[in-house]
Design a protein around this motif. Structure first.
Motif, PDB file in Angstrom:
ATOM      1  N   GLN A  38       1.006  -1.208   0.128  1.00  0.00           N
ATOM      2  CA  GLN A  38       0.051  -0.124   0.152  1.00  0.00           C
ATOM      3  C   GLN A  38       0.927   1.187  -0.010  1.00  0.00           C
ATOM      4  N   GLY A  39       0.557   2.199  -0.837  1.00  0.00           N
ATOM      5  CA  GLY A  39       1.658   3.381  -1.102  1.00  0.00           C
ATOM      6  C   GLY A  39       2.166   3.304  -2.429  1.00  0.00           C
ATOM      7  N   GLY A  40       3.143   4.233  -2.572  1.00  0.00           N
ATOM      8  CA  GLY A  40       3.832   4.151  -3.846  1.00  0.00           C
ATOM      9  C   GLY A  40       4.942   5.227  -3.582  1.00  0.00           C
ATOM     10  N   TRP A  41       5.800   5.326  -4.530  1.00  0.00           N
ATOM     11  CA  TRP A  41       7.016   6.154  -4.825  1.00  0.00           C
ATOM     12  C   TRP A  41       6.617   7.474  -5.294  1.00  0.00           C
ATOM     13  N   ARG A  42       6.999   8.508  -4.912  1.00  0.00           N
ATOM     14  CA  ARG A  42       7.125  10.015  -5.254  1.00  0.00           C
ATOM     15  C   ARG A  42       8.372  10.683  -5.350  1.00  0.00           C
TER      16      ARG A  42
END
Lengths: 311, 43
Positions: free
Chosen positions: B33-37
């Motif tokens: 859950q989540g991601g890269w920025r």
């Protein structure tokens, strides 16, 4: 003889592979005129102020010769034995007014800069876990192959632990397009360098991505010649600690060609190596202008990512 | 004897299939859950 780090600083790069040529490109784009040499052209190197060693390892012997003449050295070697030999040159570098930065590549190198960067987000940082995917040029590929045999070091609760390379499988997430890769312990100097950067760390691990074939053939010679350059590689640095009394995590990563990262780090380290005192310095150590080097590396076209969420 | 041979043959086939799946299988990855920025050093 002391080499001044003023307007008359001259640069040389040893090694014409993917990393060496890109270091030359970086320095040339900044208006400098670095000379590119092979490792056999030792005499010509002695007249330079800063030499970037981007040739095949080992670098220790050539670095020793250069340091004895007061030439500052930046080495991209990631071989454990080579880095340990370079670290042992501190007194020699101080005596000859030279600077030496070993492990100025991707891992180690960029990883140390990122550890220094994320450390600011903690009151106390007590764990760092580094993972890398991909390789640069053929020398890097051979080092990747060799590093999966032998022994891997880690720092665990204040003492060094030794485990077989290729053990300790962990699924590590890298920025797109790399995503998740199985990573394993490997023979790397990274834990030793990170422990030097941040002595307060309680746990340090370093892993590299590997396929089943990589692990099964690690004890054999490379069965096929390596490619001229690997594809897009990845770097992941996960730091854990506490902030305002609460446990906190920071995860940063990159998805770039490993050789490009190594070249940018080596080039910008060479430009700033004169800002530190004579001796051996590791990227991420407080004695180096890490924030400036990191900013310059990212300004050269590389992208830093931060993971936001839960894994 | 014929029975033993059949058992060995079946076990061999099963082992070969398992080996092929283990080596060639792609498996799956657990979800996250989540991601890269993208960030800049100042962030």
């Amino acid at each position: 003889m002391a080499r001044g780090h003023s307007k008359t600083v001259t640069y040389a790069v040893v090694g014409s592979g993917v990393v060496g040529t890109r270091v030359v490109q970086h320095l040339t784009s900044l208006g400098l005129a670095p000379a590119l040499y092979s490792h056999k052209q030792r005499t010509e190197l002695l007249s330079k102020s800063v030499v970037v060693l981007a040739c095949a390892r080992p670098h220790a012997q050539l670095a020793t010769m250069l340091i004895d003449e007061g030439v500052s050295v930046v080495s991209v070697s990631d071989n454990v034995s080579d880095i340990m030999d370079l670290l042992a040159l501190h007194d020699r570098a101080v005596a000859h007014n030279a600077r030496l930065v070993p492990g100025a590549a991707c891992v180690p190198g960029m990883s140390g800069l990122l550890v220094s960067h994320v450390a600011k987000a903690f009151d106390v940082m007590d764990e760092v876990h580094v993972a890398v995917h991909g390789t640069g040029g053929p020398s890097c590929a051979r080092e990747h192959h060799d590093s999966l045999s032998g022994r891997a070091f880690g720092w665990h609760d204040g003492e060094w632990i030794e485990r077989p390379s290729g053990s300790g499988r962990e699924l590590c997430w890298f920025p797109d397009p790399i995503d998740a890769k199985d990573c394993y312990r490997y023979a790397s100097a990274e834990p030793m360098l990170l422990q030097r950067i941040a002595p307060s760390l309680q746990r340090i691990t370093a892993r590299v991505s590997a396929t089943r074939r990589d692990r099964l053939t690690a004890h054999l010679p490379m069965l096929s010649p390596p490619h001229a350059e690997g594809g897009v590689g990845g770097l992941r640095v996960e730091a854990r600690g506490s902030r305002n009394g609460v446990r906190h995590n920071e995860i940063v990563g990159m998805a770039e060609k490993v050789a490009s990262v190594a070249a940018a780090v080596a080039a910008h380290t060479a430009l700033r190596v004169g800002d530190c005192a004579p001796g051996v310095h590791v990227l991420g150590e407080a004695t180096l202008p890490n924030a400036d080097i990191l900013t310059a590396v990212l300004a050269s076209g590389l992208t830093l990512h931060q993971f936001v969420g839960h894994e | 004897m014929k029975f033993i041979r059949r058992v060995i043959f079946a076990a061999s086939v099963a082992g070969i299939i398992a080996g092929i799946l283990r080596v060639r299988g792609k498996g799956g990855v657990p979800p996250q859950q989540g991601g890269w920025r993208e960030v800049t050093p100042k962030q």
